[in-house]
Motif scaffolding. Structure first.
Motif, PDB file in Angstrom:
ATOM      1  N   MET A 152       0.829  -1.207   0.000  1.00 48.08           N
ATOM      2  CA  MET A 152       0.000   0.000   0.000  1.00 48.08           C
ATOM      3  C   MET A 152       0.866   1.261   0.000  1.00 48.08           C
ATOM      4  N   LEU A 153       1.925   1.244   0.803  1.00 48.59           N
ATOM      5  CA  LEU A 153       2.840   2.388   0.828  1.00 48.59           C
ATOM      6  C   LEU A 153       3.432   2.628  -0.553  1.00 48.59           C
ATOM      7  N   LEU A 154       3.864   1.560  -1.196  1.00 45.30           N
ATOM      8  CA  LEU A 154       4.480   1.693  -2.520  1.00 45.30           C
ATOM      9  C   LEU A 154       3.474   2.191  -3.548  1.00 45.30           C
ATOM     10  N   GLU A 155       2.279   1.618  -3.555  1.00 43.85           N
ATOM     11  CA  GLU A 155       1.268   1.991  -4.545  1.00 43.85           C
ATOM     12  C   GLU A 155       0.779   3.422  -4.375  1.00 43.85           C
ATOM     13  N   SER A 156       0.776   3.910  -3.145  1.00 47.99           N
ATOM     14  CA  SER A 156       0.312   5.271  -2.896  1.00 47.99           C
ATOM     15  C   SER A 156       1.453   6.292  -2.924  1.00 47.99           C
ATOM     16  N   ALA A 157       2.652   5.817  -3.222  1.00 53.94           N
ATOM     17  CA  ALA A 157       3.847   6.677  -3.245  1.00 53.94           C
ATOM     18  C   ALA A 157       4.054   7.383  -1.910  1.00 53.94           C
ATOM     19  N   SER A 158       3.645   6.733  -0.835  1.00 49.29           N
ATOM     20  CA  SER A 158       3.869   7.279   0.508  1.00 49.29           C
ATOM     21  C   SER A 158       5.334   7.113   0.869  1.00 49.29           C
ATOM     22  N   PRO A 159       5.818   7.939   1.790  1.00 49.45           N
ATOM     23  CA  PRO A 159       7.218   7.794   2.198  1.00 49.45           C
ATOM     24  C   PRO A 159       7.483   6.425   2.826  1.00 49.45           C
ATOM     25  N   LEU A 160       8.604   5.852   2.474  1.00 44.23           N
ATOM     26  CA  LEU A 160       8.993   4.584   3.070  1.00 44.23           C
ATOM     27  C   LEU A 160       9.579   4.834   4.456  1.00 44.23           C
ATOM     28  N   PRO A 161       9.440   3.877   5.348  1.00 43.95           N
ATOM     29  CA  PRO A 161      10.075   4.034   6.663  1.00 43.95           C
ATOM     30  C   PRO A 161      11.587   4.189   6.490  1.00 43.95           C
ATOM     31  N   ARG A 162      12.211   4.830   7.439  1.00 40.04           N
ATOM     32  CA  ARG A 162      13.662   5.056   7.376  1.00 40.04           C
ATOM     33  C   ARG A 162      14.451   3.964   8.077  1.00 40.04           C
ATOM     34  N   ALA A 163      13.747   3.056   8.733  1.00 36.88           N
ATOM     35  CA  ALA A 163      14.417   1.971   9.434  1.00 36.88           C
ATOM     36  C   ALA A 163      13.469   0.790   9.554  1.00 36.88           C
ATOM     37  N   SER A 164      14.057  -0.378   9.728  1.00 38.48           N
ATOM     38  CA  SER A 164      13.272  -1.588   9.932  1.00 38.48           C
ATOM     39  C   SER A 164      14.114  -2.549  10.753  1.00 38.48           C
ATOM     40  N   GLY A 165      13.473  -3.268  11.630  1.00 35.19           N
ATOM     41  CA  GLY A 165      14.143  -4.286  12.429  1.00 35.19           C
ATOM     42  C   GLY A 165      13.400  -5.602  12.337  1.00 35.19           C
ATOM     43  N   ILE A 166      12.841  -5.862  11.169  1.00 38.76           N
ATOM     44  CA  ILE A 166      11.993  -7.034  11.008  1.00 38.76           C
ATOM     45  C   ILE A 166      12.795  -8.336  11.088  1.00 38.76           C
ATOM     46  N   LYS A 167      14.043  -8.323  10.640  1.00 36.83           N
ATOM     47  CA  LYS A 167      14.840  -9.557  10.707  1.00 36.83           C
ATOM     48  C   LYS A 167      15.037  -9.980  12.152  1.00 36.83           C
ATOM     49  N   GLU A 168      15.255  -9.031  13.014  1.00 36.96           N
ATOM     50  CA  GLU A 168      15.459  -9.345  14.429  1.00 36.96           C
ATOM     51  C   GLU A 168      14.236 -10.059  15.009  1.00 36.96           C
ATOM     52  N   MET A 169      13.057  -9.596  14.675  1.00 37.32           N
ATOM     53  CA  MET A 169      11.839 -10.254  15.153  1.00 37.32           C
ATOM     54  C   MET A 169      11.717 -11.645  14.551  1.00 37.32           C
ATOM     55  N   ALA A 170      12.059 -11.779  13.280  1.00 43.24           N
ATOM     56  CA  ALA A 170      11.996 -13.085  12.619  1.00 43.24           C
ATOM     57  C   ALA A 170      12.979 -14.068  13.267  1.00 43.24           C
ATOM     58  N   GLU A 171      14.144 -13.602  13.635  1.00 44.04           N
ATOM     59  CA  GLU A 171      15.113 -14.474  14.298  1.00 44.04           C
ATOM     60  C   GLU A 171      14.552 -15.007  15.613  1.00 44.04           C
ATOM     61  N   MET A 172      13.845 -14.172  16.331  1.00 43.26           N
ATOM     62  CA  MET A 172      13.213 -14.619  17.571  1.00 43.26           C
ATOM     63  C   MET A 172      12.093 -15.618  17.265  1.00 43.26           C
ATOM     64  N   ARG A 187      18.082  -3.594   5.389  1.00 42.53           N
ATOM     65  CA  ARG A 187      19.180  -2.776   4.845  1.00 42.53           C
ATOM     66  C   ARG A 187      18.669  -1.763   3.815  1.00 42.53           C
ATOM     67  N   LEU A 188      17.720  -2.184   2.984  1.00 40.59           N
ATOM     68  CA  LEU A 188      17.163  -1.270   1.974  1.00 40.59           C
ATOM     69  C   LEU A 188      16.523  -0.051   2.651  1.00 40.59           C
ATOM     70  N   LEU A 189      15.775  -0.284   3.700  1.00 40.76           N
ATOM     71  CA  LEU A 189      15.096   0.839   4.356  1.00 40.76           C
ATOM     72  C   LEU A 189      16.085   1.740   5.092  1.00 40.76           C
ATOM     73  N   THR A 190      17.129   1.181   5.590  1.00 40.87           N
ATOM     74  CA  THR A 190      18.112   1.958   6.339  1.00 40.87           C
ATOM     75  C   THR A 190      18.978   2.821   5.412  1.00 40.87           C
ATOM     76  N   ARG A 191      19.056   2.435   4.140  1.00 40.15           N
ATOM     77  CA  ARG A 191      19.863   3.177   3.167  1.00 40.15           C
ATOM     78  C   ARG A 191      19.135   4.386   2.612  1.00 40.15           C
ATOM     79  N   ALA A 192      18.568   5.173   3.434  1.00 39.03           N
ATOM     80  CA  ALA A 192      17.796   6.324   2.956  1.00 39.03           C
ATOM     81  C   ALA A 192      18.685   7.382   2.346  1.00 39.03           C
TER      82      ALA A 192
END
Length: 108
Positions: A62-82, A103-108
């Motif tokens: 939805m964010l991509l389709e609406s051209a909304s700003p992407l988050p500047r950070a993500s920690g989803i891998k950490e949650m997945a590891e848990m 990494r993609l989101l952090t590379r703003a």
């Protein structure tokens, strides 16, 4: 337009493909109550892969389709590891894809 948009879209497709290959993709949505959980990652009502399929992927698309700003950070891998600490080998490919997403989101 954010230069990461195409890369993020591709990463989301790879995450979906990996969920399907693992057999973790579901054809039926969880109940509305389960999806409405207020807990982070819906940990009280959904498995992590359900959260990825029914909450994370649709919201990111939805964010991509609406051209909304992407988050500047993500920690989803950490949650997945848990979430997959009991089966790290099986989830290895998914963990790598989620790490690349972070990494993609952090590379703003």
């Amino acid at each position: 337009m954010d230069e990461r948009t195409a890369q993020v879209a591709e990463q989301l497709l790879l995450i979906e493909r990996e969920l399907r290959q693992l057999g973790w993709w579901q054809s039926e949505a969880p109940s509305a109550e389960a999806l409405a959980s207020q807990a982070p990652f819906c940990v009280d009502t959904l498995a992590f892969e359900q959260w990825l399929q029914w909450i994370f992927l649709p919201r990111m698309k939805m964010l991509l389709e609406s051209a909304s700003p992407l988050p500047r950070a993500s920690g989803i891998k950490e949650m997945a590891e848990m979430a997959y600490r009991e089966q790290p080998q099986r989830a290895r490919g998914l963990l790598e894809l989620l790490g690349e997403f972070d990494r993609l989101l952090t590379r703003a």
